[in-house]
Motif scaffolding. Structure first.
Motif, PDB file in Angstrom:
ATOM      1  N   GLY A  45       0.803  -1.237   0.000  1.00 54.13           N
ATOM      2  CA  GLY A  45       0.000   0.000   0.000  1.00 54.13           C
ATOM      3  C   GLY A  45       0.825   1.270   0.000  1.00 54.13           C
ATOM      4  N   ASN A  46       2.127   1.123   0.210  1.00 58.93           N
ATOM      5  CA  ASN A  46       2.962   2.314   0.380  1.00 58.93           C
ATOM      6  C   ASN A  46       2.966   3.210  -0.857  1.00 58.93           C
ATOM      7  OD1 ASN A  46       5.720   3.668  -0.094  1.00 58.93           O
ATOM      8  ND2 ASN A  46       5.591   3.463   2.116  1.00 58.93           N
ATOM      9  N   VAL A  64      -9.939   2.217  -5.012  1.00 56.11           N
ATOM     10  CA  VAL A  64      -9.904   0.809  -4.616  1.00 56.11           C
ATOM     11  C   VAL A  64      -8.499   0.284  -4.900  1.00 56.11           C
ATOM     12  CG1 VAL A  64     -10.838  -1.495  -5.068  1.00 56.11           C
ATOM     13  CG2 VAL A  64     -12.358   0.490  -5.113  1.00 56.11           C
ATOM     14  N   ALA A  65      -7.852  -0.214  -3.863  1.00 62.18           N
ATOM     15  CA  ALA A  65      -6.509  -0.780  -4.021  1.00 62.18           C
ATOM     16  C   ALA A  65      -6.669  -2.291  -3.891  1.00 62.18           C
ATOM     17  CB  ALA A  65      -5.593  -0.232  -2.940  1.00 62.18           C
ATOM     18  N   CYS A  66      -6.314  -3.024  -4.949  1.00 63.11           N
ATOM     19  CA  CYS A  66      -6.548  -4.477  -4.880  1.00 63.11           C
ATOM     20  C   CYS A  66      -5.223  -5.244  -4.961  1.00 63.11           C
ATOM     21  CB  CYS A  66      -7.507  -4.928  -5.979  1.00 63.11           C
ATOM     22  SG  CYS A  66      -6.798  -4.977  -7.620  1.00 63.11           S
ATOM     23  N   ASP A  67      -5.251  -6.443  -4.440  1.00 63.86           N
ATOM     24  CA  ASP A  67      -4.085  -7.323  -4.493  1.00 63.86           C
ATOM     25  C   ASP A  67      -4.580  -8.758  -4.318  1.00 63.86           C
ATOM     26  OD1 ASP A  67      -0.853  -6.608  -4.141  1.00 63.86           O
ATOM     27  OD2 ASP A  67      -1.395  -8.661  -3.602  1.00 63.86           O
ATOM     28  N   VAL A  68      -3.786  -9.702  -4.823  1.00 65.12           N
ATOM     29  CA  VAL A  68      -4.155 -11.104  -4.672  1.00 65.12           C
ATOM     30  C   VAL A  68      -3.707 -11.653  -3.316  1.00 65.12           C
ATOM     31  CG1 VAL A  68      -2.051 -12.119  -5.690  1.00 65.12           C
ATOM     32  CG2 VAL A  68      -4.250 -13.250  -6.043  1.00 65.12           C
ATOM     33  N   SER A  69      -2.763 -10.965  -2.675  1.00 59.03           N
ATOM     34  CA  SER A  69      -2.176 -11.500  -1.443  1.00 59.03           C
ATOM     35  C   SER A  69      -2.857 -10.913  -0.202  1.00 59.03           C
ATOM     36  CB  SER A  69      -0.672 -11.179  -1.419  1.00 59.03           C
ATOM     37  OG  SER A  69      -0.188 -11.226  -0.109  1.00 59.03           O
ATOM     38  N   GLU A  70      -3.468 -11.788   0.590  1.00 57.26           N
ATOM     39  CA  GLU A  70      -4.126 -11.341   1.821  1.00 57.26           C
ATOM     40  C   GLU A  70      -3.115 -10.760   2.799  1.00 57.26           C
ATOM     41  OE1 GLU A  70      -7.082 -10.744   2.699  1.00 57.26           O
ATOM     42  OE2 GLU A  70      -8.305 -11.796   1.220  1.00 57.26           O
ATOM     43  N   LYS A  71      -1.901 -11.318   2.777  1.00 60.67           N
ATOM     44  CA  LYS A  71      -0.883 -10.812   3.714  1.00 60.67           C
ATOM     45  C   LYS A  71      -0.532  -9.364   3.398  1.00 60.67           C
ATOM     46  CE  LYS A  71       1.723 -14.573   5.657  1.00 60.67           C
ATOM     47  NZ  LYS A  71       2.954 -15.320   5.635  1.00 60.67           N
ATOM     48  N   MET A  72      -0.377  -9.094   2.092  1.00 56.16           N
ATOM     49  CA  MET A  72      -0.080  -7.715   1.678  1.00 56.16           C
ATOM     50  C   MET A  72      -1.239  -6.804   2.079  1.00 56.16           C
ATOM     51  SD  MET A  72       2.810  -7.202   0.237  1.00 56.16           S
ATOM     52  CE  MET A  72       4.128  -7.806  -0.783  1.00 56.16           C
ATOM     53  N   LEU A  73      -2.458  -7.268   1.817  1.00 58.82           N
ATOM     54  CA  LEU A  73      -3.641  -6.441   2.100  1.00 58.82           C
ATOM     55  C   LEU A  73      -3.780  -6.182   3.599  1.00 58.82           C
ATOM     56  CD1 LEU A  73      -6.112  -8.114  -0.410  1.00 58.82           C
ATOM     57  CD2 LEU A  73      -5.317  -5.751  -0.515  1.00 58.82           C
ATOM     58  N   ASP A  74      -3.549  -7.209   4.424  1.00 57.73           N
ATOM     59  CA  ASP A  74      -3.659  -7.019   5.875  1.00 57.73           C
ATOM     60  C   ASP A  74      -2.676  -5.960   6.345  1.00 57.73           C
ATOM     61  OD1 ASP A  74      -5.644  -8.804   6.147  1.00 57.73           O
ATOM     62  OD2 ASP A  74      -4.384 -10.467   6.842  1.00 57.73           O
ATOM     63  N   PHE A  75      -1.463  -6.038   5.819  1.00 57.36           N
ATOM     64  CA  PHE A  75      -0.426  -5.068   6.184  1.00 57.36           C
ATOM     65  C   PHE A  75      -0.888  -3.654   5.796  1.00 57.36           C
ATOM     66  CE2 PHE A  75       3.342  -2.541   5.314  1.00 57.36           C
ATOM     67  CZ  PHE A  75       4.216  -2.868   6.348  1.00 57.36           C
ATOM     68  N   ALA A  76      -1.389  -3.532   4.565  1.00 58.12           N
ATOM     69  CA  ALA A  76      -1.813  -2.212   4.065  1.00 58.12           C
ATOM     70  C   ALA A  76      -2.994  -1.678   4.875  1.00 58.12           C
ATOM     71  CB  ALA A  76      -2.182  -2.316   2.585  1.00 58.12           C
TER      72      ALA A  76
END
Ligand SMILES: C[S@@+](CC[C@H](N)C(=O)[O-])C[C@H]1O[C@@H](n2cnc3c(N)ncnc32)[C@H](O)[C@@H]1O
Length: 285
Positions: A45-46, A64-76
């Motif tokens: 998200g940076n 809307v910021a999207c990503d396939v990785s839940e780990k990345m999304l949780d961090f963001a």
């Protein structure tokens, strides 16, 4: 990719290229009031929150910021809590995209992500589907990198051969005229392509440590290894690197350490969906 902490510390290469592209090409986006914006592959998200959003007109409706990785999304999500910004799980190459996203976004951005996506045609069809008529896209991602050659060379060693690397190499790596392939793909889908070019970029890693951490943050093989194996893998990786023309170990920095210059090629892609075209999704499938 699922190491948000490491990526957030060691992504200066990506940020430098992304910033270059934004500075040169953000003025191709035709902004209006209440625009809806999508960022594909937002990662930690940076870049989205700290670099892209501040450069946008602030009267946008939502981002809307999207990503396939839940780990990345949780961090963001934990780091950035802002009223108009939503972090959403989405595989851009998925068979189906959420219905509410169809013909929805006035601008779609994507930074350093599309080289991870195997299903290029499907992904760009999804992007076309999600774009509002008259909407535009600005993308940058890797076409060629010597790091891919190193992955491939490493997988030829018996020691590491059980780790397939094929699915992690940019689909455009080492193609002749990859920009023509990409442009044709987009035109076939219905985009009007304004810019589709390759740019050679170089990045100076100030120390071997920073180089190693940057690679580890994105190297999918290291992420699969047992912790005891990582050092051996990294040593092999650095050994392979020495033979590469586009990875140059340069003079020493102020602390007496070696610096590493890495040369790679990125795509810069600007395209629009014609004003009169709602996605005729049936034709695309
Ligand atoms: C190198 S990071 C880029 C993050 C951010 N855009 C930046 O420039 O710093 C690539 C991101 O793409 C995401 N990604 C990979 N494949 C994807 C897919 N099929 N759909 C959506 N995101 C994807 C990864 O999870 C990762 O977070």
């Amino acid at each position: 990719m699922n190491r948000p902490q490491l990526y957030s510390k060691y992504s200066d290469l990506q940020k430098t290229d992304n910033t270059y592209v934004l500075e040169k090409f953000l003025d191709t986006s035709r902004f209006k009031d209440e625009d809806r914006i999508l960022d594909v592959g937002c990662g930690d998200g940076n870049f989205s929150v700290e670099c892209l959003i501040p450069k946008l007109p602030q009267n946008f409706k939502n981002f809307v910021a999207c990503d396939v990785s839940e780990k990345m999304l949780d961090f963001a999500r934990t780091k950035y809590f802002l009223p108009k910004i939503k972090f959403v799980a989405l595989d851009i190459g998925a068979e189906e995209i959420p219905e509410e996203f169809e013909n929805s976004f006035n601008h779609i951005y994507s930074f350093y992500t599309m080289h991870w996506v195997r299903r290029q045609r499907k992904a760009f069809k999804n992007i076309y589907k999600m774009l509002a008529p008259g909407g535009d896209i600005l993308f940058t991602f890797l076409a060629n990198s010597s790091l891919y050659d190193i992955y491939q060379n490493m997988s030829k060693h018996e020691r590491w051969s059980q780790h397939s690397v094929k699915e992690y190499i940019s689909p455009y790596h080492n193609l002749k005229h990859p920009e023509k392939r990409l442009e044709k793909l987009l035109q076939d889908i219905g985009f009007e392509v304004k810019v589709c070019k390759l740019v050679t970029r170089s990045f100076l890693f100030p120390s071997m440590e920073i180089f190693k951490n940057t690679i580890t943050a994105v190297n999918p093989i290291v992420q699969k290894l047992h912790p005891d194996e990582v050092e051996e893998y990294n040593a092999g990786f650095l050994n392979e690197m020495k033979g590469m023309k586009s990875v140059i170990i340069e003079n020493v920095n102020n602390n007496g350490e070696k610096t590493i210059r890495e040369i790679h090629q990125i795509f810069i892609l600007v395209a629009t969906k014609p004003q009169n075209k709602k996605s005729d999704t049936s034709k695309l499938e």
